[in-house]
Structure formats: C-alpha cells, structure tokens
Design an enzyme around this catalytic site. Structure first.
Site, PDB file in Angstrom:
ATOM      1  NE  ARG A   1     167.385  70.280 -44.610  1.00  0.00           N
ATOM      2  CZ  ARG A   1     166.304  69.622 -45.018  1.00  0.00           C
ATOM      3  NH1 ARG A   1     165.628  68.881 -44.173  1.00  0.00           N
ATOM      4  NH2 ARG A   1     165.905  69.695 -46.272  1.00  0.00           N
TER       5      ARG A   1
ATOM      6  CB  ILE B   1     159.023  68.235 -52.262  1.00  0.00           C
ATOM      7  CG1 ILE B   1     160.532  68.036 -52.038  1.00  0.00           C
ATOM      8  CG2 ILE B   1     158.624  69.685 -52.160  1.00  0.00           C
ATOM      9  CD1 ILE B   1     161.396  68.572 -53.175  1.00  0.00           C
ATOM     10  CG  ASP B   2     162.073  64.529 -49.852  1.00  0.00           C
ATOM     11  OD1 ASP B   2     162.258  65.191 -50.891  1.00  0.00           O
ATOM     12  OD2 ASP B   2     162.792  64.621 -48.842  1.00  0.00           O
TER      13      ASP B   2
ATOM     14  CG  MET C   1     165.766  67.770 -54.703  1.00  0.00           C
ATOM     15  SD  MET C   1     165.207  69.171 -53.716  1.00  0.00           S
ATOM     16  CE  MET C   1     166.739  70.077 -53.521  1.00  0.00           C
TER      17      MET C   1
HETATM   18  O1  F6P Z   1     163.559  67.031 -47.871  1.00  0.00           O
HETATM   19  C1  F6P Z   1     163.397  67.894 -48.940  1.00  0.00           C
HETATM   20  C2  F6P Z   1     164.666  68.035 -49.705  1.00  0.00           C
HETATM   21  O2  F6P Z   1     164.429  68.968 -50.745  1.00  0.00           O
HETATM   22  C3  F6P Z   1     165.276  66.743 -50.246  1.00  0.00           C
HETATM   23  O3  F6P Z   1     164.638  66.302 -51.410  1.00  0.00           O
HETATM   24  C4  F6P Z   1     166.710  67.160 -50.454  1.00  0.00           C
HETATM   25  O4  F6P Z   1     167.561  66.050 -50.406  1.00  0.00           O
HETATM   26  C5  F6P Z   1     166.960  68.077 -49.277  1.00  0.00           C
HETATM   27  O5  F6P Z   1     165.687  68.562 -48.893  1.00  0.00           O
HETATM   28  C6  F6P Z   1     167.880  69.227 -49.532  1.00  0.00           C
HETATM   29  O6  F6P Z   1     168.041  69.882 -48.306  1.00  0.00           O
HETATM   30  P1  F6P Z   1     168.686  71.303 -48.057  1.00  0.00           P
HETATM   31  O7  F6P Z   1     167.630  72.328 -48.266  1.00  0.00           O
HETATM   32  O8  F6P Z   1     169.104  71.246 -46.632  1.00  0.00           O
HETATM   33  O9  F6P Z   1     169.806  71.436 -49.023  1.00  0.00           O
END
Ligand code: F6P
Length: 321
Positions: A72, A127-128, A170
């Site tokens: 990210r 996955i969302d 999630m």
């Molecule tokens: O976008 C995918 C996801 O798994 C979401 O469901 C969750 O809120 C987020 O990523 C968690 O992100 P990270 O891997 O940055 O903790």
C-alpha cells in the site's frame, strides 16, 4: 504495442498470480516484452522492474498471494513520486501498465492516465468485492470459501456447547464477504456497514432462536459494522444469558489456493487486458457482469457505487427464522 508492465497493489488476493500468469503468457504470445513491477507502486517509484519470460510464471496458478509482491504505497499519493514512476516507465520504453488491485490501486492507475496520459488497464484484485462496476472481484470467492470452512467448524463446537458465536470477517467498508458467507453458510444474522441493524435487533433474533429451540446462533459481523465485536459480545451475553464466543478470521481470509471461480476470473481478465492493449484500447477497467467479462472506462468504473444484493438479504431473513 511492444512493451507492457504489470503490477499487483493493495491487499493481496488469491488469484492475483493466475492473473499475472495470463498477462505474461498472453503478452509474450502476442510478441510483447512483459515487465513485472515488484511491490506495487512502491516498485514503480523505486525502479524495480523484472523482464518476464513464460517460465517466470510457471507453477504459480495455484498459489495464493502474489509472487511479485504488493504494497500500500503512501508515497504514490504524492504527484512528485508519480512523476518519478512515469519517468521509470518511459526509461524502459514501456507503453502501457496493467494494475491488479482494489479501489485505491485502480484509482492510482487512473491518476497515471489522467495526469500523464499514460495508457493503463485495471483488473479487480481484492477479496472485498467492493468495486461497483463488477459483480465479482478476484479473490472474493476464495475468501468466502475460507469463511464457509470456518463456519462449519465453528458450528460443530458451538452447537455442542449450545452457545452463540460472532465471526468477524474482512471487507473494509463492504459487507459482501459477510453477507455471502452468512447466506451460504447458514448464519442467523449478518451485520454489515451498509445497513443499520442495531445490537438490540441482534439480541432479539438470538433470543427468538433460543425460544424456538435453536442450539446456537452464528452471527457474521463485517469488520466495517460500526459496533465493535467486543461490545457486541458483551451485549449478547448480557441480553441472552448465553455464553458467546468471538472468532476473528482476519488474514486467514486473504491466503490460500484460489478456487476455480477465482482462477477463471483472473485468467480471463488477464487475457482480456492484453488483448485490449494489442487493439490499442486503454484506460479500461475489466470485470465480470452477468457471467460475462466486460470492460468499461476506468474513471467511470471507479465512480460506480456498490450495493448489497437485496435478494440475498431477504433470503437470509426468511431462511434463518
Ligand atoms: O482490502 C483487503 C483487506 O484485507 C480488507 O478486507 C482489510 O480491511 C484490509 O485489507 C487489511 O489491510 P492490511 O493488510 O493493510 O492490514
């Protein structure tokens, strides 16, 4: 089109590797040089390109995660870093970029197109299932199947002990994982950010279940639902007198070998992305609507709002009585 690049970005999703494999092999089949960018937009800024061969993507179809890594990228939010990214692409004479990721990742691709007129294609990898322009995203099916497996196991112990369980899943701001898993896993109640179900509603439903002879209740809570799982448990214990357990499935949902549905969606999206570039069509988002692979303007696709399937909500209400 002679040189293209591909990257995976945001949270990893099962099926990203299958999409990468399709892009690399179809690109090479059409006489293109294909470069993979490591670590998403971070690698685009840091110049981490790898020239891919057909063998670079051997034995990855069945693997979860993404072999080219993901991130990210906070840095990509700054225009000066996007300028560096574009210069890196230009240095290698790359003519188009395929981005596999969720909302934020595809929005990043759209910026490259709008600010620098750089040709991009977006593939829905998350996955969302929170992208409004496509019925399904790559990784969603595998994640829901992981939740279903967990529900079956939890059901065994929860009915043996006659207690209720809250399962937290999630989905960020989207309730699709929770709703689809509750519908196909026999859950009693689903709590999603899109609906204002109250904790009182949940307690009432669990108590009705107890009165009608149910041994236990399974409550699916999407992580974006505004009342925390801990608070929910506290209130449920108080109002039902039952022992209530919490299971947070967390990152388990992001891993694992992709299902058939995710593999075919990923492969078809990957192939279509390369075909579009070959035809000189850019700035499109690829997805699946009504069982068919479609592509639409990327900026418009990002604006389309996702809504929960009303038929599933109604079905769940009746079936869980
Ligand atoms: O976008 C995918 C996801 O798994 C979401 O469901 C969750 O809120 C987020 O990523 C968690 O992100 P990270 O891997 O940055 O903790």
């Amino acid at each position: 089109m002679k040189r293209i690049a591909v990257l995976t970005s945001g949270g990893d999703a099962p099926g990203m590797n299958a999409a990468l494999r399709a892009v690399v092999r179809y690109g090479i089949y059409y006489d293109m040089e294909v470069y993979a960018v490591h670590r998403g937009y971070e690698g685009l800024i840091d110049n981490e390109f790898e020239r891919m061969s057909r063998r670079s993507v051997a034995d990855i179809m069945h693997r979860g995660g993404t072999i080219i890594k993901t991130a990210r990228s906070e840095r990509f939010l700054l225009k000066e870093n996007r300028e560096i990214a574009i210069k890196n692409l230009q240095k290698l004479k790359i003519e188009a970029l395929i981005v596999i990721g969720g909302n934020g990742s595809l929005a990043g691709a759209n910026l490259l197109s709008e600010e620098f007129n750089f040709p991009v294609i977006g593939l829905p990898g998350t996955i969302d299932n929170d992208l409004g322009y496509t019925d399904y995203t790559i990784g969603f099916d595998t994640a829901v199947n992981t939740v279903l497996d967990a529900i079956s196991k939890i059901r065994d112990t929860s009915s043996s002990h006659e207690r209720s369980t809250v399962i937290e899943v999630m989905g960020r701001h989207c309730g699709d994982i929770a709703l689809h898993a509750a519908y196909t896993g026999g859950g009693e109640i689903v709590l999603v950010p899109e609906m204002d179900t109250t904790v009182d509603d949940v307690c009432r439903k669990v108590n009705e279940g107890i009165e009608s002879g149910k041994l236990h209740s399974i409550v699916l809570r999407a992580e974006g639902y505004p009342v925390s799982s801990q608070e929910l448990i506290r209130r449920l214990k108080e109002e039902t007198g039952q022992d209530v357990k919490l299971v947070v499935l967390s990152y388990l949902q992001r891993g694992g070998s992709p299902t058939y549905r995710d593999r075919i969606l990923a492969t078809e999206c990957g192939i279509r992305a390369v075909e579009l570039l070959k035809e000189g069509i850019y700035n499109r988002a690829i997805g699946e609507v009504g069982g068919k692979i479609v592509h639409l303007d990327l900026a418009k696709a990002l604006k389309s709002k996702r809504s929960l399937r009303e038929d599933l909500l109604e079905g769940l209400r009746v079936l869980s009585m």
